[in-house]
Design a protein around this motif. Structure first.
Motif, PDB file in Angstrom:
ATOM      1  N   ILE A 164      80.436  39.215  57.494  1.00 47.74           N
ATOM      2  CA  ILE A 164      79.134  39.021  58.123  1.00 47.74           C
ATOM      3  C   ILE A 164      78.326  40.304  57.939  1.00 47.74           C
ATOM      4  N   ASP A 165      77.015  40.158  57.879  1.00 47.65           N
ATOM      5  CA  ASP A 165      76.127  41.288  57.628  1.00 47.65           C
ATOM      6  C   ASP A 165      75.121  41.387  58.770  1.00 47.65           C
ATOM      7  N   PRO A 166      75.121  42.490  59.540  1.00 53.48           N
ATOM      8  CA  PRO A 166      74.186  42.593  60.667  1.00 53.48           C
ATOM      9  C   PRO A 166      72.741  42.727  60.190  1.00 53.48           C
ATOM     10  N   ILE A 167      71.850  42.087  60.895  1.00 48.13           N
ATOM     11  CA  ILE A 167      70.421  42.165  60.595  1.00 48.13           C
ATOM     12  C   ILE A 167      69.675  42.900  61.710  1.00 48.13           C
ATOM     13  N   HIS A 168      69.968  42.527  62.957  1.00 47.17           N
ATOM     14  CA  HIS A 168      69.222  43.101  64.080  1.00 47.17           C
ATOM     15  C   HIS A 168      70.026  42.967  65.365  1.00 47.17           C
ATOM     16  N   TYR A 169      69.919  43.997  66.224  1.00 49.18           N
ATOM     17  CA  TYR A 169      70.524  43.970  67.555  1.00 49.18           C
ATOM     18  C   TYR A 169      69.429  44.083  68.610  1.00 49.18           C
ATOM     19  N   SER A 194      80.044  53.515  69.128  1.00 54.71           N
ATOM     20  CA  SER A 194      78.997  52.578  69.538  1.00 54.71           C
ATOM     21  C   SER A 194      79.646  51.354  70.176  1.00 54.71           C
ATOM     22  N   ARG A 195      80.884  51.061  69.809  1.00 53.99           N
ATOM     23  CA  ARG A 195      81.619  49.932  70.387  1.00 53.99           C
ATOM     24  C   ARG A 195      81.878  50.123  71.877  1.00 53.99           C
ATOM     25  N   GLN A 196      81.788  51.381  72.369  1.00 53.04           N
ATOM     26  CA  GLN A 196      81.879  51.607  73.818  1.00 53.04           C
ATOM     27  C   GLN A 196      80.555  51.311  74.514  1.00 53.04           C
ATOM     28  N   ALA A 197      79.451  51.454  73.796  1.00 55.91           N
ATOM     29  CA  ALA A 197      78.132  51.208  74.378  1.00 55.91           C
ATOM     30  C   ALA A 197      77.745  49.745  74.282  1.00 55.91           C
ATOM     31  N   PHE A 198      78.127  49.095  73.174  1.00 59.97           N
ATOM     32  CA  PHE A 198      77.844  47.666  72.992  1.00 59.97           C
ATOM     33  C   PHE A 198      78.734  47.125  71.874  1.00 59.97           C
ATOM     34  N   PRO A 199      79.274  45.913  71.995  1.00 60.28           N
ATOM     35  CA  PRO A 199      80.030  45.303  70.905  1.00 60.28           C
ATOM     36  C   PRO A 199      79.161  45.261  69.652  1.00 60.28           C
ATOM     37  N   SER A 200      79.746  45.651  68.518  1.00 62.83           N
ATOM     38  CA  SER A 200      78.931  45.876  67.327  1.00 62.83           C
ATOM     39  C   SER A 200      79.803  45.921  66.093  1.00 62.83           C
ATOM     40  N   LEU A 201      79.182  45.986  64.949  1.00 65.96           N
ATOM     41  CA  LEU A 201      79.856  46.319  63.703  1.00 65.96           C
ATOM     42  C   LEU A 201      79.759  47.835  63.576  1.00 65.96           C
ATOM     43  N   ASP A 202      80.785  48.501  64.082  1.00 63.00           N
ATOM     44  CA  ASP A 202      80.742  49.939  64.336  1.00 63.00           C
ATOM     45  C   ASP A 202      81.353  50.718  63.172  1.00 63.00           C
ATOM     46  N   GLU A 203      80.776  50.551  62.007  1.00 65.05           N
ATOM     47  CA  GLU A 203      81.170  51.300  60.819  1.00 65.05           C
ATOM     48  C   GLU A 203      79.899  51.784  60.136  1.00 65.05           C
ATOM     49  N   PRO A 204      79.905  52.961  59.539  1.00 65.60           N
ATOM     50  CA  PRO A 204      78.652  53.556  59.058  1.00 65.60           C
ATOM     51  C   PRO A 204      77.950  52.745  57.976  1.00 65.60           C
ATOM     52  N   GLY A 205      78.715  51.948  57.223  1.00 66.55           N
ATOM     53  CA  GLY A 205      78.110  51.191  56.134  1.00 66.55           C
ATOM     54  C   GLY A 205      77.304  49.994  56.575  1.00 66.55           C
ATOM     55  N   PRO A 255      64.324  52.225  62.861  1.00 62.69           N
ATOM     56  CA  PRO A 255      64.519  51.988  61.430  1.00 62.69           C
ATOM     57  C   PRO A 255      65.864  51.287  61.206  1.00 62.69           C
ATOM     58  N   ARG A 256      66.085  50.822  59.994  1.00 58.29           N
ATOM     59  CA  ARG A 256      67.376  50.239  59.629  1.00 58.29           C
ATOM     60  C   ARG A 256      68.390  51.378  59.542  1.00 58.29           C
ATOM     61  N   MET A 257      69.425  51.310  60.380  1.00 57.16           N
ATOM     62  CA  MET A 257      70.339  52.443  60.493  1.00 57.16           C
ATOM     63  C   MET A 257      71.701  51.985  60.989  1.00 57.16           C
ATOM     64  N   SER A 258      72.659  52.896  60.983  1.00 54.30           N
ATOM     65  CA  SER A 258      74.013  52.626  61.468  1.00 54.30           C
ATOM     66  C   SER A 258      74.038  52.647  62.990  1.00 54.30           C
ATOM     67  N   ALA A 259      74.983  51.895  63.566  1.00 53.36           N
ATOM     68  CA  ALA A 259      75.035  51.749  65.020  1.00 53.36           C
ATOM     69  C   ALA A 259      75.337  53.061  65.729  1.00 53.36           C
ATOM     70  N   TYR A 260      76.094  53.970  65.094  1.00 52.13           N
ATOM     71  CA  TYR A 260      76.466  55.212  65.781  1.00 52.13           C
ATOM     72  C   TYR A 260      75.278  56.133  66.027  1.00 52.13           C
ATOM     73  N   LEU A 261      74.122  55.837  65.400  1.00 56.29           N
ATOM     74  CA  LEU A 261      72.939  56.675  65.574  1.00 56.29           C
ATOM     75  C   LEU A 261      72.089  56.283  66.777  1.00 56.29           C
ATOM     76  N   ILE A 262      72.464  55.205  67.464  1.00 58.74           N
ATOM     77  CA  ILE A 262      71.736  54.814  68.675  1.00 58.74           C
ATOM     78  C   ILE A 262      71.909  55.888  69.749  1.00 58.74           C
ATOM     79  N   SER A 263      70.822  56.161  70.456  1.00 54.10           N
ATOM     80  CA  SER A 263      70.868  57.170  71.508  1.00 54.10           C
ATOM     81  C   SER A 263      69.914  56.799  72.633  1.00 54.10           C
ATOM     82  N   PHE A 264      70.388  56.986  73.867  1.00 53.35           N
ATOM     83  CA  PHE A 264      69.489  56.908  75.022  1.00 53.35           C
ATOM     84  C   PHE A 264      69.970  57.892  76.073  1.00 53.35           C
ATOM     85  N   HIS A 265      69.034  58.346  76.895  1.00 54.21           N
ATOM     86  CA  HIS A 265      69.315  59.363  77.911  1.00 54.21           C
ATOM     87  C   HIS A 265      68.577  58.948  79.181  1.00 54.21           C
TER      88      HIS A 265
END
Length: 611
Positions: free
Chosen positions: A43-48, A180-191, A233-243
């Protein structure tokens, strides 16, 4: 006949740099499966859409320091599927549902939490199949933890004592590399890359949340405020950030609505963000010019915030639009911050900003090639800041801080190649080590001087344009260099093979030169260098760019290689005559030199090594 023997080997320097400490490689997975922890690429992620509701204290049946989460993942099936897998490491999965792109329900028979591999397996009911290339939406309702320390990564909590004497709490994210899998279920690989919408339902008595992108709307709902942020932007899940905090604020701002740059932190750190603001915007401009890709054109209305966290597990992390730093690495207080820490603010800022191109815009396909992210960022940590402020003499310091550190790490039997197979999260974390940072950066320095800086810049631009908003393998980088050197007429060596050898081979060579002063013949031999004399050498060879100068006509600035030595032995010639000879000028190659005396007469000249 006068014979001088010169041996090129490592000079070990005791120096520190802000990269992770070298650790022993984790043991291989017992099942001998290099992909056991990887999700299938079906499967290929498009949007979260990720919605987070944090609890800093008990509210009804909600425990303190937990959060409610809802993630909706829009994805494309890449084959006909009856089951599929994503990654999760949250506290509890409440529900899982699936629809087509048009909202038609797809019957889910069950979902399984495979805890060993941090998988969430979704099984469709009999008679239900995902159709190849069709689009679907998976919604997972879950509960997560706000972890006690940043060392646990994921979403974590921190605090500080305010001017009012009270403890103030905040929640932040540190998702690199597998969290990122701790913050939200995801495809948590950089590719895996996609866009993200972030929604935070913060307590009404807390201040504005900071995230990767600008706040779009803020709506009070009862005792909470619903905050919706601009799409990433289109990016890997590990780059998500909130404070999420009570009162973090803007400490310094360039007040430029076109090219904004801000320093954020706790309010009682006011006045400590000015130096970071002084170096950040010029660095962003320098990097934009060098790569010929403007940061502020990567995404409409993109931010460039840097936030100082009292608690943080590393020096800094390159989240797109909201880079997070340990306070020591971003805040400068006159009369309190020493000169070394002030310099590290500059270099680490350069490192993190370089990641916007190498790590964020393009990302290694898998963590076995993390050097694509970290090697480039480490290189520009020194050379970008040197471009902005020559007075810091960072080009010269690179040899001490990074090149020598790389050689020291890479001279043992247990070292690893830049491209190194990793599988489990523990193995991935173990690959974020000095070799990926320092050897990667040192390879780039050698490469720049081999092909010339103009060709080097051109190749990087080709690489970034070709793989922008996507993942990259080393071969993509090799091909960009092949294109650039082909256009510029560089024919000294096949550049792709040159790069691949240095990436794939473990360790580095020692070069021995036996010089016949009467004839000028220099007999060269290379072999792998080990710090332990008891280790047997190997049959490895590397392509070594040769630079040298001699006593009768010294030229320390000609860094263009006279040739590339690709065999175990080779012979070159200098002008006949008795003189000293020095190889590897200015230590720009990953074969640093030390001279030693051979059996010579009393009239011999030889430069002694300065250790």
């Amino acid at each position: 006949m006068h014979i001088i023997s010169i041996t090129c080997l490592a000079l070990v320097a005791f120096a520190t740099a802000d990269f992770p400490v070298e650790v022993k490689a984790p043991a291989p997975d017992a099942r001998n499966d290099d992909t056991a922890y990887r999700v299938p690429e079906d499967i290929d992620p498009i949007h979260y859409v990720v919605e987070i509701t944090p609890y800093f204290e008990v509210e009804g049946n909600k425990e303190a320091f937990t959060f409610d989460g809802i993630v909706t993942l829009t994805f494309r099936a890449l084959s006909n599927l009856n089951t599929f897998v994503i990654q999760e490491n949250v506290r509890e999965i409440v529900s899982v549902s699936l629809t087509t792109e048009n909202g038609v329900a797809v019957n889910v028979a069950s979902h399984e939490r495979v805890r060993e591999y941090q998988f969430l397996r979704v099984n469709l009911a009999a008679g239900n199949t995902l159709t190849n290339l069709a689009t679907y939406r998976l919604t997972v309702v879950y509960i997560g933890n706000i972890n006690e320390t940043p060392l646990s990564r994921g979403v974590f909590r921190g605090n500080y004592v305010g001017d009012d004497g009270r403890v103030h709490w905040y929640a932040a994210t540190h998702l690199q590399p597998t969290h990122s899998r701790q913050a939200f279920p995801s495809l948590d690989e950089p590719g895996f890359k996609s866009t993200f919408d972030i929604i935070i339902n913060r307590p009404a008595n807390y201040g504005e949340t900071y995230a990767n992108m600008h706040l779009v709307s803020s709506t009070p709902i009862g005792n909470r405020v619903r905050e919706v942020f601009q799409r990433t932007p289109r990016m890997s899940a590990y780059l998500i950030s909130f404070h999420i905090s009570e009162d973090f604020t803007v400490l310094a701002d360039n007040n430029d609505i076109v090219r904004p740059y801000r320093i954020l932190g706790r309010p009682n750190a006011r006045g400590q963000g000015e130096y970071a603001l002084e170096v950040g915007p010029p660095l962003t401009s320098w990097l934009s010019d060098y790569f010929n890709i403007d940061y502020y054109n990567m995404e409409p209305n993109i931010k460039n915030d840097q936030i100082a966290s009292p608690y943080w597990a590393s020096g800094a992390t390159e989240n797109w639009g909201l880079v997070t730093y340990r306070e020591l690495r971003l805040l400068y207080e006159e009369g309190e911050t020493n000169a070394v820490d002030k310099l590290s603010i500059a270099t680490i800022t350069a490192h993190e900003l370089a990641h916007k191109w190498f790590g964020n815009l393009i990302t290694c396909r898998w963590w076995d090639n993390v050097w694509i992210n970290e090697g480039f960022a480490s290189y520009f940590e020194y050379f970008a800041m040197d471009g902005v402020d020559k007075s810091l003499e960072l080009e010269s310091q690179f040899n001490i801080m990074y090149l020598q550190s790389a050689l020291s790490s890479d001279q043992t039997v247990s070292t690893r190649a830049l491209q190194h197979t990793v599988n489990s999260p523990a193995q991935v974390t173990g690959h974020f080590t000095g070799i990926s940072y320092t050897k990667g950066a040192s390879l780039l320095l050698m490469l720049k001087h081999l092909v010339s800086e103009n060709t080097f810049k051109k190749a990087l631009n080709y690489f970034l344009i070709d793989r922008g908003y996507n993942n990259a393998f080393p071969v993509d980088l090799y091909n960009a260099f092949r294109r650039a050197v082909g256009e510029d007429g560089f024919t000294t060596v096949e550049i792709g093979s040159f790069m691949q050898t240095w990436v794939d081979e473990i360790g580095y060579p020692v070069l021995t030169a036996n010089i016949n002063m009467e004839t000028g013949e220099i007999a060269l031999t290379q072999e792998r260098f080990f710090i332990s004399a008891s280790v047997n050498t190997t049959d490895q060879t590397w392509p070594i760019p040769l630079t040298y100068t001699s006593g009768n006509s010294p030229n320390w600035d000609n860094l263009q290689a006279s040739q590339v030595m690709s065999t175990r032995t080779d012979t070159i010639r200098k002008n006949p005559g008795h003189e000293w000879v020095i190889f590897n000028l200015q230590q720009k190659k990953y074969v640093p030199c030390q001279l030693r005396r051979a059996q010579l007469g009393n009239d011999c000249e030889c430069l002694k090594p300065r250790l």
